[in-house]
Write an enzyme that holds these catalytic residues in place. Structure first.
Site, mmCIF file in Angstrom:
data_model
loop_
_atom_site.group_PDB
_atom_site.id
_atom_site.type_symbol
_atom_site.label_atom_id
_atom_site.label_comp_id
_atom_site.label_asym_id
_atom_site.label_seq_id
_atom_site.Cartn_x
_atom_site.Cartn_y
_atom_site.Cartn_z
ATOM 1 N N ASN A 264 0.843 -1.202 0.000
ATOM 2 C CA ASN A 264 0.000 0.000 0.000
ATOM 3 C C ASN A 264 0.885 1.261 0.000
ATOM 4 O OD1 ASN A 264 0.942 -0.306 2.682
ATOM 5 N ND2 ASN A 264 -0.720 0.990 3.387
ATOM 6 N N CYS A 266 2.021 3.544 2.043
ATOM 7 C CA CYS A 266 3.070 3.818 3.047
ATOM 8 C C CYS A 266 3.893 2.587 3.398
ATOM 9 C CB CYS A 266 2.446 4.426 4.284
ATOM 10 S SG CYS A 266 1.759 6.061 3.968
ATOM 11 N N GLU A 268 3.159 -0.345 4.749
ATOM 12 C CA GLU A 268 2.943 -1.201 5.920
ATOM 13 C C GLU A 268 2.110 -2.447 5.636
ATOM 14 O OE1 GLU A 268 -0.526 1.766 6.354
ATOM 15 O OE2 GLU A 268 1.473 1.669 5.459
#
Length: 571
Positions: A264, A266, A268
């Site tokens: 995704n 960012c 994570e």
């Protein structure tokens, strides 16, 4: 329910329902009730009981789900997930189908990640038209422009993760993509890194760039040269980060289904193509208890919060509206959730533990192991009640551990929900004891002085005008001679903490996080390129799944700025 001024401002701007004239028609209490009621509607029985329990969870700010859930739960066709990965295959049809799907996801409040490595390189032949290929960078620019014009849920601009693997012929152009100021500012860029490449860097070996269409070597380059280009650009602009694909796939709980190529926005949540994930974070600042002025971690309260949060997130998968049938199919097959934490720095401050200390590292590891163990127990209980996730028999949990969810934990950046909960971001240290948050709400500026810091200073009789002015001017207290060393140590801020401790916190939490950890290693302006190289190399050695650095001042529009609340020209 007590909300800070900044939280109320953010909720009014983005989260509370508005009528057709744009007037707010909902209170924060009604928002949490709307979300709780909708998420409890996925229960088979005792819907009212669960609604009350979920509402308590949210209104006490013990836990908050990702933004699309808060914005959209209970609305017609409410899309509740934050994270998506979409395929980009080597055809115009695939590229633009994904672009259309991206626009729908961004409009609904989600963010998207893609790996562009299947696309043939710039200048390669296109047999169907006899022309030559534009290459991945041309299409990344098109995606960026489209994102610019489709605001997420009409409330925030969309976020993208663009990955290109380190053996793609266009990798150097990708690495340099943000070298010109304001390019691709709707994208986080990360290089897809393999263990073989890291070993080639260590050994000073050659590295082959492979044409994905022909599978033939397009160019051979020194691995170290490529590495230095990555490091130089990260030092200059903050991009690209690294995504360690081999590490991700080594820990993939459903590896039997295939390889994961992307995350995704960012980083994570590593996901399969068309998979989505629902995230939420526990506010650790609320997970402490105080007896005879001694503050301790409240493990019982934390355990109860984890169990309820896992149930809440599993319900979101069932109650969600899916924009595409493929997303529903993939998401429900694995039922991945990502329960994480925020307020870690505040918890440490309440416990009087410095972030840059062995005590903090070992507590972080113990705490995340507890979160993971209790999340797994909660998921196993849900499996007994509701059945295992459909791909369970192809997972690492089969046959001994029935599980409702293929993954349970993820450490997200918690940007907006930290502001609502009035706590520190994710597992980051305090950015500053006072700072400006610039440009998150139509270029309004939010001011913030850390409330736990103020409380501590008042309790010690140290909250003087001198201290207040120092904090408002410089964001920290390290220059003040009258403050005891132990207090200064507890309130070291992000840029005052050595990078080694930033990275060790990420390692401590990653050990017990089945998805990944989004963490930015904040560095002072004077940091050298050699240091950035050391950080990236150490991150791989630590078994992290991804790494991002940000050198202070290396982007023109910096969201967090150490304070200068007195409008000093330095800000």
């Amino acid at each position: 329910m007590k909300l800070s001024k900044n939280a109320q401002q953010l909720l009014h701007a983005r989260y509370l329902l508005k009528n057709t004239e744009g007037e707010v028609i909902e209170t924060p209490e009604q928002l949490f009730k709307r979300v709780s009621k909708y998420v409890a509607s996925a229960e088979n029985e005792d819907k009212e009981k669960w609604e009350v329990r979920f509402n308590d969870l949210l209104t006490n700010l013990y836990f908050l789900p990702n933004s699309p859930t808060l914005m959209n739960a209970g609305l017609p066709n409410g899309q509740l997930s934050a994270c998506f990965v979409l395929p980009v295959e080597d055809s115009l049809s695939s590229i633009f189908t994904t672009l259309k799907n991206t626009a729908m996801i961004h409009q609904s409040g989600g963010g998207t990640g893609y790996n562009f490595s299947q696309l043939r390189p710039h200048g390669d032949m296109v047999s169907s038209s006899g022309g030559i290929s534009s290459g991945p960078m041309a299409f990344i620019k098109i995606y960026d422009t489209a994102t610019e014009h489709v605001r997420q849920g009409g409330k925030r601009r969309g976020a993208n993760m663009g990955i290109l693997n380190v053996d793609h012929p266009d990798i150097e152009a990708f690495i340099l993509a943000k070298s010109k100021g304001n390019a691709l500012h709707n994208f986080n860029l990360s290089v897809g890194i393999t263990d073989d490449f890291m070993k080639a860097v260590q050994q000073g070996a050659d590295w082959n760039l492979i044409n994905p269409r022909t599978k033939k070597i397009a160019k051979t380059i020194k691995a170290k040269k490529l590495w230095n280009e990555i490091v130089s650009q990260a030092w200059a602009t903050g991009d690209p980060g690294l995504i360690f694909l081999d590490t991700i796939n080594k820990h993939n709980p459903v590896a039997d289904i295939g390889e994961i190529q992307s995350t995704n926005p960012c980083g994570e949540v590593p996901l399969f193509e068309y998979e989505s994930c629902n995230l939420g974070s526990i506010n650790l600042a609320k997970m402490v208890s105080s007896k005879e002025s001694k503050v301790k971690v409240d493990w019982n309260k934390l355990e109860g919060t984890i169990a309820l949060a896992v149930r809440f997130l599993d319900n979101v998968i069932s109650a969600n509206h899916y924009l595409l049938p493929q997303i529903e199919q993939e998401t429900k097959s694995n039922r991945k959730i990502g329960l994480g934490v925020m307020g870690w720095a505040e918890m440490l401050a309440l416990l009087n533990i410095p972030y840059a200390s062995e005590e903090a590292i070992s507590l972080g590891e113990k705490l995340m192991q507890f979160v993971q163990d209790k999340s797994y127990s909660a998921s196993a209980e849900l499996a007994m009640e509701r059945g295992v996730f459909p791909n369970w028999e192809r997972s690492i949990f089969y046959p001994n551990k029935p599980m409702r969810n293929a993954t349970c934990n993820s450490i997200a950046p918690t940007g907006s929900i930290s502001v609502i909960a009035d706590t520190s971001y994710s597992i980051e240290p305090l950015y500053a004891l006072a700072y400006k948050r610039v440009g998150i709400l139509e270029n309004q500026t939010q001011m913030e002085v850390n409330p736990i810091f103020v409380e501590k200073m008042q309790a010690l009789g140290l909250w003087t005008d001198e201290v207040k002015n120092e904090v408002l001017n410089n964001g920290g207290i390290q220059h003040l001679e009258d403050i005891p060393k132990v207090v200064k140590k507890v309130f070291e801020t992000s840029l005052e903490i050595p990078w080694e401790y930033h990275l060790r916190h990420q390692q401590a939490f990653q050990k017990h996080t089945d998805n990944a950890v989004s963490k930015t290693i904040n560095l002072s302006k004077s940091t050298s390129k050699e240091t950035v190289s050391d950080i990236y190399m150490t991150a791989w050695k630590y078994g992290l799944k991804g790494i991002t650095i940000y050198r202070d001042g290396s982007k023109a529009n910096q969201v967090l700025q150490a304070c200068h609340l007195n409008k000093s020209p330095n800000c």
